[in-house]
Scaffold this active site. Structure first.
Site, PDB file in Angstrom:
ATOM      1  N   LYS A 111       8.933   2.206 -11.789  1.00 51.49           N
ATOM      2  CA  LYS A 111       8.064   3.369 -11.535  1.00 51.49           C
ATOM      3  C   LYS A 111       8.642   4.621 -12.183  1.00 51.49           C
ATOM      4  CE  LYS A 111       5.125   1.744  -8.024  1.00 51.49           C
ATOM      5  NZ  LYS A 111       4.324   1.873  -6.851  1.00 51.49           N
ATOM      6  N   LYS A 191       1.976  -6.628 -13.376  1.00 51.14           N
ATOM      7  CA  LYS A 191       1.392  -7.120 -12.129  1.00 51.14           C
ATOM      8  C   LYS A 191       0.138  -6.293 -11.826  1.00 51.14           C
ATOM      9  CE  LYS A 191       3.057  -4.507  -8.187  1.00 51.14           C
ATOM     10  NZ  LYS A 191       3.159  -4.494  -6.766  1.00 51.14           N
ATOM     11  N   LYS A 194      -2.764  -1.003  -8.117  1.00 49.56           N
ATOM     12  CA  LYS A 194      -3.803   0.007  -7.900  1.00 49.56           C
ATOM     13  C   LYS A 194      -3.683   1.094  -8.952  1.00 49.56           C
ATOM     14  CE  LYS A 194      -2.846  -0.257  -3.016  1.00 49.56           C
ATOM     15  NZ  LYS A 194      -1.386  -0.115  -3.110  1.00 49.56           N
TER      16      LYS A 194
END
Ligand code: AQP
Length: 326
Positions: A111, A191, A194
């Site tokens: 991230k 993956k 959202k």
């Protein structure tokens, strides 16, 4: 009943990866465990977000989870920021958590890369808040997708460190691993997430499901319809194994290897099967959308139950840590 804790972030449309990897398993646990389901909005603040959309996304996430089978009569559904002890316990657990353990976390590294240079402490500290979520309810069984196994291992380490430092307040927690593997995104690379825009939402209308599948990446070996492929290398084949019948799965396997079917044929069958599973979820979700007071009542009652347990556990934690109690 052993207590179970699970969380989901209100970071966008809840997708079929979340559903297959997490929510479907959660819905199957309701009669066996004392289940706590939390919309973890404090976690969602660890990446850039739009404040004006957060409250509605949180309520939507509750409604989607209910539509997917989380029956509030058989579990506790609540919003993390409504129970202040999550942040309080996170701070106390910070005092026993090694920096090095947090720096090793794969999700933090991934991230941080996605965000670019401006990484905040909250993202680094995410696994400690997750540990607090679990420990606050003395959660023992934690259902996770394989992308969360590393965080859960760290949670177990932090809980052990707390118990060794201050006394045995928390039980050991165990992962309950989802049978579904990590669902890949429609880009075929990352993956399904959202926040990456590579997903199919569980409440997505049929036309949108068809369109998204039509453009999804498949086995790279199949450039032309006559090129044979290897189904296990195709992201959509894995989705067939969840949404299609055994006969259809065999049809895909054989047709792909012999080039007897094209990717479009395969996608069309998958789309209709997926729509058949998602339609009742979307319809329940739309009913809940039409009556938002039902959802508000569920989270208000959930917060009451969560707060009463959290307050008791926090008093125990503070006593163990020797904090002044007045
Ligand atoms: N692709 C996936 N396959 C299987 N399971 C998945 N989960 C998430 N993505 C997949 C599982 O869903 C639960 C809730 O996830 P989360 O909302 O807490 O955060 P996440 O894992 O970071 O989910 P996303 O969709 O990737 O969200 P963003 O984009 O906000 O980071 C977890 O149990 C997770 O294992």
């Amino acid at each position: 009943m052993k207590r179970s804790f699970s969380g989901i972030q209100p970071t966008g449309d809840i997708h079929i990866g979340n559903y297959l990897g997490a929510i479907k398993t959660w819905a199957e646990m309701l009669d066996e465990y004392d289940c706590f389901f939390c919309i973890v909005d404090l976690h969602a603040m660890t990446v850039p977000y739009e404040p004006s959309a957060m409250a509605q996304r949180t309520l939507d996430a509750v409604a989607v989870n209910m539509a997917c089978g989380l029956d509030p009569a058989r579990c506790t559904i609540f919003v993390q920021s409504q129970v202040q002890e999550h942040a309080e316990l996170c701070w106390i657990l910070d005092t026993v958590t090694p920096m090095g353990s947090l720096a090793r976390m794969t999700q933090f590294k991934q991230k941080s890369e996605q965000i670019g240079g401006d990484v905040k402490v909250g993202l680094f500290n995410y696994p400690v808040l997750m540990t607090a979520d679990i420990a606050l309810y003395k959660g023992e069984v934690i259902p996770v997708g394989d992308d969360q196994v590393q965080h859960l291992e760290l949670a177990r380490e932090i809980i052990r460190k707390f118990n060794n430092t201050f006394g045995p307040v928390f039980p050991e927690c165990q992962p309950l691993l989802s049978k579904a593997p990590r669902g890949m995104g429609l880009d075929g690379v990352n993956k399904m997430s959202k926040s990456l825009g590579n997903h199919i939402g569980v409440t997505e209308p049929p036309e949108s499901v068809r369109q998204k599948l039509a453009t999804a990446v498949t086995d790279p070996a199949r450039v032309k319809r006559t090129d044979p492929g290897e189904p296990t290398k195709c992201n959509l084949y894995h989705l067939h194994t969840y949404f299609s019948s055994p006969d259809e799965i065999t049809w895909v396997e054989e047709g792909c290897r012999s080039a007897g079917i094209g990717c479009l044929d395969c996608k069309k069958v998958l789309a209709e099967n997926m729509i058949a599973v998602l339609t009742p979820i979307r319809e329940r979700y739309e009913q809940l959308q039409a009556d938002p007071d039902v959802v508000r009542k569920v989270v208000a009652e959930g917060a009451d139950r969560a707060r009463s347990i959290a307050a008791d556990v926090m008093a125990e934690v503070k006593a163990a840590a020797g904090l002044y109690s007045g």
